[in-house]
Design a protein around this motif. Structure first.
Motif, PDB file in Angstrom:
ATOM      1  N   VAL A   1       5.338   8.440  -7.406  1.00 49.46           N
ATOM      2  CA  VAL A   1       4.567   8.422  -6.487  1.00 49.46           C
ATOM      3  C   VAL A   1       4.264   9.452  -6.034  1.00 49.46           C
TER       4      VAL A   1
ATOM      5  N   ARG B   1       8.144   9.008  -2.416  1.00 48.31           N
ATOM      6  CA  ARG B   1       7.078   7.601  -1.961  1.00 48.31           C
ATOM      7  C   ARG B   1       7.325   6.909  -0.817  1.00 48.31           C
TER       8      ARG B   1
ATOM      9  N   TRP C   1       0.307  -2.873  -2.829  1.00 49.87           N
ATOM     10  CA  TRP C   1      -0.018  -2.420  -4.338  1.00 49.87           C
ATOM     11  C   TRP C   1      -1.375  -3.555  -4.867  1.00 49.87           C
TER      12      TRP C   1
ATOM     13  N   THR D   1      -3.473   2.092  -1.946  1.00 47.20           N
ATOM     14  CA  THR D   1      -2.366   2.859  -1.157  1.00 47.20           C
ATOM     15  C   THR D   1      -1.631   4.125  -0.250  1.00 47.20           C
TER      16      THR D   1
ATOM     17  N   SER E   1       4.274  -3.755   0.677  1.00 49.01           N
ATOM     18  CA  SER E   1       4.847  -4.057  -1.150  1.00 49.01           C
ATOM     19  C   SER E   1       4.459  -5.568  -1.032  1.00 49.01           C
TER      20      SER E   1
ATOM     21  N   TYR F   1       0.967  -4.911  -9.722  1.00 51.98           N
ATOM     22  CA  TYR F   1       0.912  -3.889  -9.779  1.00 51.98           C
ATOM     23  C   TYR F   1       2.068  -3.454 -10.139  1.00 51.98           C
TER      24      TYR F   1
ATOM     25  N   ASN G   1       4.635  -1.573 -10.555  1.00 52.49           N
ATOM     26  CA  ASN G   1       5.062  -0.040  -9.911  1.00 52.49           C
ATOM     27  C   ASN G   1       6.602   0.287  -9.023  1.00 52.49           C
TER      28      ASN G   1
END
Length: 497
Positions: free
Chosen positions: A206, A282, A309, A444, A462, A467, A469
């Motif tokens: 990410v 991230r 997420w 996000t 989170s 999702y 991730n």
């Protein structure tokens, strides 16, 4: 390439969505019609995320005295697999319009790059290949795409060049459409010959550009574009980790003016530099307990908690209640939640009317990992039909929506899934976002450009598991396993570059 005595004829259209193949929310034609379905000539003046080539094209072709033939523009908010008949109908609608427009000198498209239809894994490759078959080898074919996509060999073979957004949040889709058209014009007028060079970074990550190290990397790309006349465009194709497809992963794309060897060397150099910082891009993430505790303890607001997420922009339902449950458990007030997707609850509230107090169950209907449905006596504060929020130069619909209040918490329920792009999400529902101690949003990183202007603090949360991730643990069936973090040394570099 062209007869300069005649005004050029250019065909443009858009077909886009982002497919989270793990999402339980399937996309049919109604999903496109709820977000954007604009037949020829009906596209609004402002662009949506993947339709800027159309609106920018209107301006540049008018300046050049060229003819722009507009096809259909269709965009559905991200979700799960696209119904195959829906995809084929929209694809064939655009291809039919292209055939009717022939002869054309160029095809300029707005795509996303991560659409997957049932039975068709590479929809953009399918569309581009069919476009190429219709127009032939000598007609320019190019497209603007979202970096959260899959750059497949099939689509690269069918097009002359691509331009991807550079920014995440995607604040630059209009600027990149202008780049697309600039290169297209220079190609059509014989000044350049675009050649694509692609390096497989053999990773998935990410890459928010709102912070380093990605901020500095993108700035470097733009400096190279300014300084090197051979380089027409540089793009990082981030990849989309929730798309379980064979060619999932991060790629580096270099478009040069006929300098394939130089482009290949530069793509490799930049791609390996990107790879060398894997795992550092991230945002720092905390769970819902820490996020709520930290927000409550903050000296001033609004503290923005990004439920990152449960992001409809990544294809989830957007109905998770994990953060809300923690807020209720901690007796939080002076808080607003935007949004929780629940069309059934919205319908009930619409029937009850403003100022009604009703028993209501809402949220957590889409699947496991999203928390539990919330039950309580709620007050219906405000009803809005066809609600919209700002997104850059455009507007994002979030459908019929209601503002309810439960235990002193203001909550927005909506019918069209959309991530939280802008504080106008709250204000259009009668909530002053700047007056709240805590704002909970579902996004996000797209929210950052606008919410950072009002936030005292931003917490990336989170919460739950709506999702996939963590690619190292995601149960992929189609995606390759020879990339980081599924394997630690995919380039065989043994820890060094």
């Amino acid at each position: 390439m062209t007869d300069k005595a005649k005004p050029l004829r250019i065909f443009t259209a858009a077909l886009a969505t982002e497919t989270n193949t793990f999402s339980p929310i399937c996309i049919d034609r109604r999903a496109f019609e709820a977000s954007l379905y604009a037949p020829p000539g009906k596209h609004p003046e402002t662009p949506t995320l993947c339709t800027a080539p159309i609106t920018v094209g209107r301006r540049v072709t008018a300046q050049k005295g060229w003819e722009l033939i507009e096809g259909t523009a269709a965009w559905a908010d991200p979700a799960g697999l696209v119904n195959r008949q829906t995809y084929e109908d929209l694809r064939d609608e655009i291809l039919g319009q292209l055939r009717s427009a022939l002869p054309v000198d160029a095809v300029v498209l707005g795509l996303h790059g991560a659409m997957v239809a049932d039975g068709c894994e590479d929809t953009e490759g399918d569309l581009l290949q069919r476009v190429r078959e219709i127009v032939g080898a000598d007609v320019l074919v190019c497209a603007e795409l979202d970096p959260h996509s899959h750059l497949t060999a099939r689509r690269a073979a069918a097009a002359d060049f691509f331009v991807f957004f550079k920014e995440f949040p995607h604040t630059d889709f209009v600027e990149r459409a202008e780049d697309l058209w600039r290169i297209a014009i220079d190609t059509l007028e014989g000044r350049v010959t675009p050649v694509m060079s692609i390096f497989d970074c053999r990773m998935i990550d990410v890459f928010p550009t709102s912070r380093d190290p990605m901020r500095s990397f993108v700035d470097k790309l733009m400096q190279i574009e300014r300084d090197d006349a051979d380089v027409l465009s540089l793009s990082v194709v981030h990849g989309f980790m929730a798309g379980d497809v064979a060619e999932m992963g991060t790629k580096m794309l270099v478009v040069t003016n006929g300098k394939a060897e130089k482009g290949e060397a530069l793509a490799r150099e930049l791609g390996l530099e990107l790879f060398s910082r894997r795992g550092t891009y991230r945002m720092p993430e905390i769970d819902e307990r820490q996020a709520v505790a930290q927000a409550l303890a903050a000296p001033a607001g609004p503290v923005v908690i990004a439920d990152m997420w449960d992001n409809p922009g990544g294809g989830t339902a957007g109905d998770a209640t994990v953060v809300l449950e923690e807020l209720i458990a901690r007796n939080a007030t002076d808080t607003a939640i935007g949004t929780i997707w629940d069309p059934m609850a919205v319908q009930i509230c619409m029937a009850a009317g403003e100022d009604a107090e009703i028993p209501l169950r809402f949220g957590a209907k889409s699947g496991p990992g999203t928390g539990r449905p919330i039950d309580g006596i709620v007050k219906v504060v405000k009803l809005v039909r066809n609600a919209e929020m700002r997104f850059g130069e455009s507007f994002a619909p979030f459908g019929d929506a209601v503002h309810i209040r439960l235990h002193g918490i203001d909550i927005i329920l909506n019918t069209t899934r959309a991530q939280s792009f802008d504080p106008s999400l709250f204000s259009v529902m009668g909530i002053d976002p700047t007056s709240k101690k805590i704002l909970v949003i579902k996004s996000t990183n797209h929210f950052f450009a606008s919410f950072s202007k009002i936030a005292s603090e931003i917490l990336y949360c989170s919460a739950g598991t709506p999702y996939p991730n963590d690619p190292a643990r995601t149960p992929y069936r189609r995606a390759r396993r020879d990339i980081w973090p599924m394997t630690t040394d995919p380039h065989g570099l043994a820890g060094g570059l």
